[in-house]
Design an enzyme around this catalytic site. Structure first.
Site, mmCIF file in Angstrom:
data_model
loop_
_atom_site.group_PDB
_atom_site.id
_atom_site.type_symbol
_atom_site.label_atom_id
_atom_site.label_comp_id
_atom_site.label_asym_id
_atom_site.label_seq_id
_atom_site.Cartn_x
_atom_site.Cartn_y
_atom_site.Cartn_z
ATOM 1 N N LYS A 1 36.172 51.330 22.341
ATOM 2 C CA LYS A 1 35.356 50.951 21.192
ATOM 3 C C LYS A 1 34.906 52.145 20.363
ATOM 4 O O LYS A 1 35.646 52.625 19.522
ATOM 5 C CB LYS A 1 34.176 50.084 21.641
ATOM 6 C CG LYS A 1 34.604 48.721 22.192
ATOM 7 C CD LYS A 1 33.477 47.767 22.318
ATOM 8 C CE LYS A 1 33.919 46.444 22.960
ATOM 9 N NZ LYS A 1 34.903 45.685 22.175
ATOM 10 N N PHE B 1 32.556 41.203 31.932
ATOM 11 C CA PHE B 1 33.546 41.105 30.868
ATOM 12 C C PHE B 1 34.224 42.463 30.739
ATOM 13 O O PHE B 1 33.628 43.428 30.266
ATOM 14 C CB PHE B 1 32.949 40.714 29.516
ATOM 15 C CG PHE B 1 34.014 40.545 28.469
ATOM 16 C CD1 PHE B 1 34.741 39.372 28.391
ATOM 17 C CD2 PHE B 1 34.321 41.566 27.597
ATOM 18 C CE1 PHE B 1 35.750 39.223 27.449
ATOM 19 C CE2 PHE B 1 35.324 41.432 26.657
ATOM 20 C CZ PHE B 1 36.044 40.260 26.577
ATOM 21 N N ASP C 1 32.576 50.899 33.676
ATOM 22 C CA ASP C 1 33.118 50.419 32.402
ATOM 23 C C ASP C 1 32.043 50.632 31.340
ATOM 24 O O ASP C 1 31.128 49.816 31.191
ATOM 25 C CB ASP C 1 33.489 48.940 32.526
ATOM 26 C CG ASP C 1 34.046 48.371 31.225
ATOM 27 O OD1 ASP C 1 33.885 49.011 30.161
ATOM 28 O OD2 ASP C 1 34.620 47.262 31.256
#
Length: 401
Positions: free
Chosen positions: A255, A141, A226
Site C-alpha cells: 500500500k 484480512f 502484516d
C-alpha cells in the site's frame, strides 16, 4: 460521458461486480481532497485503505516518478537496474532487517511470506516435508488469493472459492493462550496484523504482540507482521509493532510503500530467513521494477525524518478525543484505533455503515463501511487539523450528535 450518472452506468455495465463503490466518480485529487467529474470536492477520509498516506498528488513522489519515467520503467529481474540496490538497502535499513524481496501487491507479498516461512521450516527448522503449519487469527484480512482466503473467517471472502489450501490453524485474535495451545513442532510461523484493519480497526489487548514475540522466539517459530495497512506511519510510528517494542522476524509491506502512485510491496527479513530462496524458486516480472523502486525510495526518504509519524501521532490523539463522545452520546457502540486510524461501530439507531457512508458522501466526506455496522476513518497523514475537524463535524452531523 459528461454526467456522474453516465459514468456510473457505464461502469456498472462493463465491469465485474466484485466491488460496491459509493456513487462518486473522481476526476482529480490533491492532498486530502478529491474532485468528481461534476466539480464537487470531497474530503478523503479513507486514503485508499492507507495506500495514500502521503496524500494525493504528493509532489515529491510525482517528481520521482516523472524523472524515472524518462529513464527506464521495467527491466524484469532478468537484469539489474540502477535503482534496485538502493531500494533494497534503504528499505532493509528502515525495517532494521537485512534482505528485501520485492513484489507488487499486498496479496503477493503475503503469498511470498507464506512460501518463505514454509521453505524456512523445511530447510532450517527441520519440519518434515508437507507438514508445515502457519497459525493465523480470526477476522484476519491478508488478501484474496485462493491460498489466503483458505484461512479467512469472512464468508464473503471465502465462500464458493474452495477447495481450500491446507496448512493453517486459526485462533482468536488477541488470545495468547489459544495461540500457545496450537503451536507445535510443525508450526513454522505465526502470521498476524498488528492491528486488524478490514475487520474494523481492531487493536489487540496490551501485551499481546509482545507475548506473541516471546512465544514464537521460545518455540523457534517465525513471527510475521502484516503491516500492509498499519505500517509506514499510519499509527504514529513507522510500524504498528513498535507500540509494544516488538520487532518481528518478517515484515510484510505494501500500500503506502508505493505512495499511491504505483503498486509496490515487499517482504523484509533476515538473511537466515529470506536466504532460503535460490534462483528460479520465486519471482515477479514487475517486482522491484525501476519505476516502483524510484517511488518507494522517495517514500522511504519521507519516512526517515519521522515528521509524518509524529504528525499521525498528534493528529491521531486529536481524532480519538473527538470521536470518543460518539459513544458517550449513544451514536456509536464503540470507537477503536491508533494514530490517524479509527473504526467506528455505528449504533443501529443511526443507521448501518453503508447508510452512514452515503450520508457523509452527500456532505462531502468519503469514508467506507465494513462488516455492516462499522465505518473506517483513515485520512492521508498530510491532512490539516482544520480539514480533519471539518470532516469530523460532518460525522457528528450525520450521527446526530
Amino acid at each position: 460521458m459528461t454526467s456522474p450518472e453516465e459514468f456510473l452506468a457505464a461502469a456498472e455495465a462493463h465491469s465485474a461486480h466484485n466491488y460496491h463503490p459509493l456513487p462518486v466518480v473522481v476526476a482529480t485529487a490533491e492532498g486530502a481532497w478529491m474532485t468528481d467529474v461534476a466539480g464537487r470536492r470531497y474530503l478523503d477520509m479513507l486514503a485508499g485503505y492507507s495506500a495514500l498516506n502521503f496524500g494525493h498528488g504528493n509532489r515529491r513522489l510525482l517528481d520521482a516518478a516523472r524523472a524515472q519515467l524518462e529513464r527506464v520503467t521495467l527491466t524484469s529481474r532478468a537484469f539489474h537496474h540502477d535503482r534496485f540496490a538502493d531500494f533494497c538497502a534503504q528499505l532493509a535499513e528502515l525495517c532494521g532487517m537485512e534482505l528485501v524481496l520485492p513484489m507488487n501487491t499486498g496479496a503477493e507479498a503475503v503469498e511470498t511470506a507464506i512460501k518463505t516461512a514454509r521453505k524456512w521450516g523445511y530447510r532450517v527448522k527441520g519440519v518434515r516435508d508437507g507438514r508445515a503449519k502457519i497459525v493465523v487469527a480470526d477476522n484476519n484480512f491478508h488478501g484474496r488469493t485462493t491460498t489466503i482466503v483458505s484461512f479467512s473467517t469472512d464468508p464473503e471472502a471465502r465462500d464458493d472459492f474452495g477447495p481450500y489450501t491446507p496448512g493453517f490453524a486459526i485462533v482468536p485474535y488477541g488470545d495468547l493462550a489459544a495461540l500457545e495451545a496450537v503451536v507445535d513442532d510443525d508450526t513454522v510461523a505465526v502470521l498476524l496484523e498488528p492491528i486488524q484493519g478490514e475487520a474494523g480497526v481492531l487493536v489487540p489487548p496490551p501485551g499481546y504482540l509482545a507475548g506473541v514475540r516471546a512465544l514464537t522466539r521460545a518455540r523457534n517459530v517465525l513471527f510475521i507482521a502484516d503491516e500492509i495497512q498499519s505500517g509506514l506511519g499510519r499509527t504514529g510510528r513507522t510500524f504498528a509493532c513498535e507500540h509494544e517494542g516488538v520487532v518481528p522476524d518478517m515484515y510484510v509491506l505494501g500500500k503506502a510503500l508505493g505512495g499511491g502512485v504505483v503498486p509496490v510491496s515487499a517482504v523484509v527479513s533476515s538473511r537466515e530467513v529470506l536466504g532460503v530462496f535460490r534462483p528460479g524458486e520465486h519471482g515477479s516480472t514487475f517486482g522491484g521494477n525501476p519505476l516502483a523502486c524510484a517511488v518507494a525510495l522517495e517514500v522511504i526518504a519521507i519516512l526517515r525524518t519521522g515528521e509524518l509519524q509524529q504528525r499521525a501521532a498528534e493528529l491521531g490523539d486529536h481524532l480519538h478525543r473527538e470521536l470518543a463522545p460518539l459513544v458517550e452520546r449513544g451514536a456509536a457502540d464503540a470507537v477503536r484505533g491508533r494514530g490517524l486510524w479509527a473504526g467506528v461501530d455505528v449504533n443501529p439507531s443511526r443507521g448501518d455503515g453503508r447508510t452512514v457512508s452515503e450520508r457523509l458522501l452527500a456532505r462531502g466526506v468519503l469514508v467506507k463501511d465494513t462488516h455492516g455496522a462499522t465505518i473506517r476513518i483513515a485520512p492521508p497523514l498530510v491532512i490539516s487539523r482544520e480539514d480533519l475537524d471539518w470532516g469530523l463535524e460532518r460525522v457528528r452531523e450525520v450521527l446526530g450528535v
